[in-house]
Design a protein around this motif. Structure first.
Motif, PDB file in Angstrom:
ATOM      1  N   GLU A  85    -101.580 -19.143 -17.540  1.00 51.91           N
ATOM      2  CA  GLU A  85    -102.769 -19.556 -18.281  1.00 51.91           C
ATOM      3  C   GLU A  85    -103.021 -21.028 -18.006  1.00 51.91           C
ATOM      4  OE1 GLU A  85    -102.689 -18.599 -22.459  1.00 51.91           O
ATOM      5  OE2 GLU A  85    -102.433 -16.458 -22.037  1.00 51.91           O
ATOM      6  N   ILE A  86    -104.289 -21.355 -17.893  1.00 52.48           N
ATOM      7  CA  ILE A  86    -104.703 -22.748 -17.787  1.00 52.48           C
ATOM      8  C   ILE A  86    -105.986 -22.888 -18.597  1.00 52.48           C
ATOM      9  CG2 ILE A  86    -105.888 -22.328 -15.587  1.00 52.48           C
ATOM     10  CD1 ILE A  86    -105.219 -25.255 -14.829  1.00 52.48           C
ATOM     11  N   TYR A  87    -106.008 -23.904 -19.436  1.00 53.69           N
ATOM     12  CA  TYR A  87    -107.181 -24.152 -20.266  1.00 53.69           C
ATOM     13  C   TYR A  87    -107.415 -25.645 -20.347  1.00 53.69           C
ATOM     14  CZ  TYR A  87    -110.181 -24.767 -24.319  1.00 53.69           C
ATOM     15  OH  TYR A  87    -111.200 -25.148 -25.152  1.00 53.69           O
ATOM     16  N   ILE A  88    -108.653 -26.031 -20.091  1.00 53.89           N
ATOM     17  CA  ILE A  88    -109.084 -27.417 -20.244  1.00 53.89           C
ATOM     18  C   ILE A  88    -110.341 -27.378 -21.104  1.00 53.89           C
ATOM     19  CG2 ILE A  88    -109.928 -29.495 -19.077  1.00 53.89           C
ATOM     20  CD1 ILE A  88    -108.309 -28.454 -16.579  1.00 53.89           C
ATOM     21  N   ASP A  89    -110.338 -28.129 -22.183  1.00 53.94           N
ATOM     22  CA  ASP A  89    -111.473 -28.165 -23.098  1.00 53.94           C
ATOM     23  C   ASP A  89    -112.757 -28.425 -22.323  1.00 53.94           C
ATOM     24  OD1 ASP A  89    -113.351 -29.887 -25.018  1.00 53.94           O
ATOM     25  OD2 ASP A  89    -112.076 -28.584 -26.255  1.00 53.94           O
ATOM     26  N   SER A  90    -113.819 -27.733 -22.695  1.00 56.30           N
ATOM     27  CA  SER A  90    -115.078 -27.817 -21.952  1.00 56.30           C
ATOM     28  C   SER A  90    -115.613 -29.250 -21.854  1.00 56.30           C
ATOM     29  CB  SER A  90    -116.130 -26.903 -22.586  1.00 56.30           C
ATOM     30  OG  SER A  90    -116.382 -27.290 -23.918  1.00 56.30           O
ATOM     31  N   ALA A 116     -94.274 -19.682  -3.291  1.00 58.26           N
ATOM     32  CA  ALA A 116     -95.687 -19.307  -3.395  1.00 58.26           C
ATOM     33  C   ALA A 116     -96.131 -19.445  -4.839  1.00 58.26           C
ATOM     34  CB  ALA A 116     -95.900 -17.881  -2.912  1.00 58.26           C
ATOM     35  N   LEU A 117     -97.365 -19.900  -5.000  1.00 59.60           N
ATOM     36  CA  LEU A 117     -97.945 -20.068  -6.321  1.00 59.60           C
ATOM     37  C   LEU A 117     -99.162 -19.147  -6.414  1.00 59.60           C
ATOM     38  CD1 LEU A 117     -98.091 -21.597  -9.026  1.00 59.60           C
ATOM     39  CD2 LEU A 117     -99.398 -23.380  -7.840  1.00 59.60           C
ATOM     40  N   HIS A 118     -99.213 -18.352  -7.465  1.00 62.46           N
ATOM     41  CA  HIS A 118    -100.285 -17.366  -7.647  1.00 62.46           C
ATOM     42  C   HIS A 118    -101.078 -17.665  -8.915  1.00 62.46           C
ATOM     43  CE1 HIS A 118     -97.767 -14.940  -4.918  1.00 62.46           C
ATOM     44  NE2 HIS A 118     -96.783 -15.110  -5.770  1.00 62.46           N
ATOM     45  N   LEU A 119    -102.251 -17.074  -8.977  1.00 58.74           N
ATOM     46  CA  LEU A 119    -103.034 -17.062 -10.199  1.00 58.74           C
ATOM     47  C   LEU A 119    -103.988 -15.885 -10.121  1.00 58.74           C
ATOM     48  CD1 LEU A 119    -106.120 -18.131  -9.380  1.00 58.74           C
ATOM     49  CD2 LEU A 119    -105.000 -20.330  -9.448  1.00 58.74           C
ATOM     50  N   GLU A 120    -104.579 -15.552 -11.256  1.00 61.02           N
ATOM     51  CA  GLU A 120    -105.630 -14.545 -11.236  1.00 61.02           C
ATOM     52  C   GLU A 120    -106.857 -15.116 -11.916  1.00 61.02           C
ATOM     53  OE1 GLU A 120    -104.886 -10.923 -13.485  1.00 61.02           O
ATOM     54  OE2 GLU A 120    -103.605 -12.027 -14.850  1.00 61.02           O
ATOM     55  N   VAL A 121    -108.004 -14.651 -11.451  1.00 59.23           N
ATOM     56  CA  VAL A 121    -109.280 -15.118 -11.972  1.00 59.23           C
ATOM     57  C   VAL A 121    -110.206 -13.911 -12.052  1.00 59.23           C
ATOM     58  CG1 VAL A 121    -110.109 -15.778  -9.662  1.00 59.23           C
ATOM     59  CG2 VAL A 121    -111.095 -16.862 -11.677  1.00 59.23           C
ATOM     60  N   GLU A 122    -111.049 -13.895 -13.064  1.00 60.39           N
ATOM     61  CA  GLU A 122    -111.983 -12.791 -13.241  1.00 60.39           C
ATOM     62  C   GLU A 122    -112.921 -12.699 -12.043  1.00 60.39           C
ATOM     63  OE1 GLU A 122    -111.849 -10.574 -15.741  1.00 60.39           O
ATOM     64  OE2 GLU A 122    -110.064 -11.680 -16.369  1.00 60.39           O
ATOM     65  N   GLU A 124    -115.959 -11.901 -11.949  1.00 58.91           N
ATOM     66  CA  GLU A 124    -117.281 -12.449 -12.267  1.00 58.91           C
ATOM     67  C   GLU A 124    -117.285 -13.973 -12.329  1.00 58.91           C
ATOM     68  OE1 GLU A 124    -115.713 -10.201 -14.498  1.00 58.91           O
ATOM     69  OE2 GLU A 124    -116.525  -8.500 -13.396  1.00 58.91           O
ATOM     70  N   ASN A 125    -116.120 -14.603 -12.427  1.00 54.22           N
ATOM     71  CA  ASN A 125    -116.048 -16.050 -12.598  1.00 54.22           C
ATOM     72  C   ASN A 125    -116.062 -16.736 -11.231  1.00 54.22           C
ATOM     73  OD1 ASN A 125    -115.634 -18.656 -13.419  1.00 54.22           O
ATOM     74  ND2 ASN A 125    -113.978 -18.165 -14.835  1.00 54.22           N
ATOM     75  N   THR A 126    -117.227 -16.723 -10.618  1.00 56.11           N
ATOM     76  CA  THR A 126    -117.332 -17.251  -9.253  1.00 56.11           C
ATOM     77  C   THR A 126    -117.148 -18.762  -9.190  1.00 56.11           C
ATOM     78  OG1 THR A 126    -119.745 -17.274  -9.474  1.00 56.11           O
ATOM     79  CG2 THR A 126    -118.761 -15.330  -8.430  1.00 56.11           C
ATOM     80  N   SER A 127    -117.495 -19.479 -10.265  1.00 57.48           N
ATOM     81  CA  SER A 127    -117.285 -20.936 -10.229  1.00 57.48           C
ATOM     82  C   SER A 127    -115.794 -21.254 -10.207  1.00 57.48           C
ATOM     83  CB  SER A 127    -117.991 -21.632 -11.390  1.00 57.48           C
ATOM     84  OG  SER A 127    -117.438 -21.245 -12.623  1.00 57.48           O
ATOM     85  N   ALA A 128    -114.994 -20.538 -10.996  1.00 54.57           N
ATOM     86  CA  ALA A 128    -113.544 -20.749 -10.971  1.00 54.57           C
ATOM     87  C   ALA A 128    -112.974 -20.350  -9.616  1.00 54.57           C
ATOM     88  CB  ALA A 128    -112.864 -19.971 -12.092  1.00 54.57           C
ATOM     89  N   GLN A 129    -113.469 -19.248  -9.051  1.00 55.84           N
ATOM     90  CA  GLN A 129    -113.003 -18.830  -7.727  1.00 55.84           C
ATOM     91  C   GLN A 129    -113.275 -19.919  -6.704  1.00 55.84           C
ATOM     92  OE1 GLN A 129    -114.672 -15.012  -6.649  1.00 55.84           O
ATOM     93  NE2 GLN A 129    -114.329 -14.243  -8.724  1.00 55.84           N
ATOM     94  N   GLY A 130    -114.453 -20.522  -6.766  1.00 57.01           N
ATOM     95  CA  GLY A 130    -114.796 -21.607  -5.844  1.00 57.01           C
ATOM     96  C   GLY A 130    -113.862 -22.791  -6.005  1.00 57.01           C
ATOM     97  N   PHE A 131    -113.566 -23.144  -7.251  1.00 56.75           N
ATOM     98  CA  PHE A 131    -112.636 -24.249  -7.496  1.00 56.75           C
ATOM     99  C   PHE A 131    -111.267 -23.926  -6.919  1.00 56.75           C
ATOM    100  CE2 PHE A 131    -109.109 -25.740 -10.154  1.00 56.75           C
ATOM    101  CZ  PHE A 131    -109.170 -27.088  -9.863  1.00 56.75           C
ATOM    102  N   TYR A 132    -110.750 -22.735  -7.191  1.00 63.53           N
ATOM    103  CA  TYR A 132    -109.411 -22.387  -6.717  1.00 63.53           C
ATOM    104  C   TYR A 132    -109.352 -22.332  -5.193  1.00 63.53           C
ATOM    105  CZ  TYR A 132    -108.189 -21.467 -11.555  1.00 63.53           C
ATOM    106  OH  TYR A 132    -107.956 -21.605 -12.897  1.00 63.53           O
ATOM    107  N   ARG A 133    -110.414 -21.881  -4.549  1.00 60.03           N
ATOM    108  CA  ARG A 133    -110.450 -21.918  -3.078  1.00 60.03           C
ATOM    109  C   ARG A 133    -110.428 -23.367  -2.593  1.00 60.03           C
ATOM    110  NH1 ARG A 133    -114.126 -17.519  -3.937  1.00 60.03           N
ATOM    111  NH2 ARG A 133    -113.163 -15.588  -3.220  1.00 60.03           N
ATOM    112  N   GLN A 134    -111.157 -24.221  -3.284  1.00 58.77           N
ATOM    113  CA  GLN A 134    -111.234 -25.635  -2.915  1.00 58.77           C
ATOM    114  C   GLN A 134    -109.858 -26.311  -2.963  1.00 58.77           C
ATOM    115  OE1 GLN A 134    -113.191 -28.390  -5.701  1.00 58.77           O
ATOM    116  NE2 GLN A 134    -114.607 -28.850  -4.011  1.00 58.77           N
ATOM    117  N   VAL A 135    -108.998 -25.880  -3.883  1.00 55.46           N
ATOM    118  CA  VAL A 135    -107.666 -26.492  -3.987  1.00 55.46           C
ATOM    119  C   VAL A 135    -106.603 -25.681  -3.242  1.00 55.46           C
ATOM    120  CG1 VAL A 135    -108.169 -27.789  -6.089  1.00 55.46           C
ATOM    121  CG2 VAL A 135    -107.192 -25.474  -6.283  1.00 55.46           C
ATOM    122  N   GLY A 136    -107.027 -24.737  -2.381  1.00 54.55           N
ATOM    123  CA  GLY A 136    -106.102 -24.109  -1.449  1.00 54.55           C
ATOM    124  C   GLY A 136    -105.679 -22.682  -1.725  1.00 54.55           C
ATOM    125  N   PHE A 137    -106.165 -22.064  -2.789  1.00 54.90           N
ATOM    126  CA  PHE A 137    -105.812 -20.666  -3.052  1.00 54.90           C
ATOM    127  C   PHE A 137    -106.687 -19.757  -2.205  1.00 54.90           C
ATOM    128  CE2 PHE A 137    -104.116 -22.757  -6.729  1.00 54.90           C
ATOM    129  CZ  PHE A 137    -102.986 -22.026  -7.063  1.00 54.90           C
TER     130      PHE A 137
END
Length: 151
Positions: A85-90, A116-122, A124-137
């Protein structure tokens, strides 16, 4: 923005539960259960072989949290880890805190000999997917499938 990571302990359980409830309210796929969450936090905080929890702080105030769980995988050649889990206040999103948090976790993982470091993302959450790709996932084009036991 200068942040720090405080290792959570049993004194932080109520704060963590409040932050978890905020995450679960934003992520419609999660159902928050205070009793189960409290039990899981207590168990994780009492056994570092399972993982670690950190509060993400700005000016010594918690603005989020991150949970790293540990596992072992032959596919990855040894110990692997999951950003559970990762949460950062909006109010603090979009200011580089996510990048700092991922960098921090990578350094922790290297110190723990994690391969290896893993995570899961919804989906539908394309903005989070974009961020995670940007940091190497990367997406492995696999489905994470789950079977709940003893539920």
């Amino acid at each position: 923005m200068q942040i720090n990571f405080k290792s959570a302990d049993n004194n932080d359980i109520e704060l963590l539960l409040n932050l978890m409830q905020k995450l679960y309210a934003v992520d419609n796929s999660l159902t928050f259960n205070t009793v189960l969450a409290r039990q899981a936090l207590i168990q994780l905080l009492s056994d570092e072989s399972l993982g670690r929890i950190w509060l993400i702080q700005y000016q010594n105030q918690a603005i989020g949290y991150v949970i790293l769980t540990l596992s072992y995988s032959l596919e990855y050649g040894g110990r692997d880890a999951f950003i559970d889990e990762i949460y950062i206040d909006s109010a603090f999103q979009g200011q580089g805190i996510g990048k700092q948090t991922i960098k921090f976790l990578e350094e922790v993982c290297i110190s723990l000999n994690v391969k290896a470091l893993h995570l899961e993302v919804e989906r539908e959450n394309t903005s989070a997917q974009g961020f995670y790709r940007q940091v190497g996932f990367t997406d492995h084009n696999r489905y994470l499938m789950t079977k709940y036991l003893n539920k």
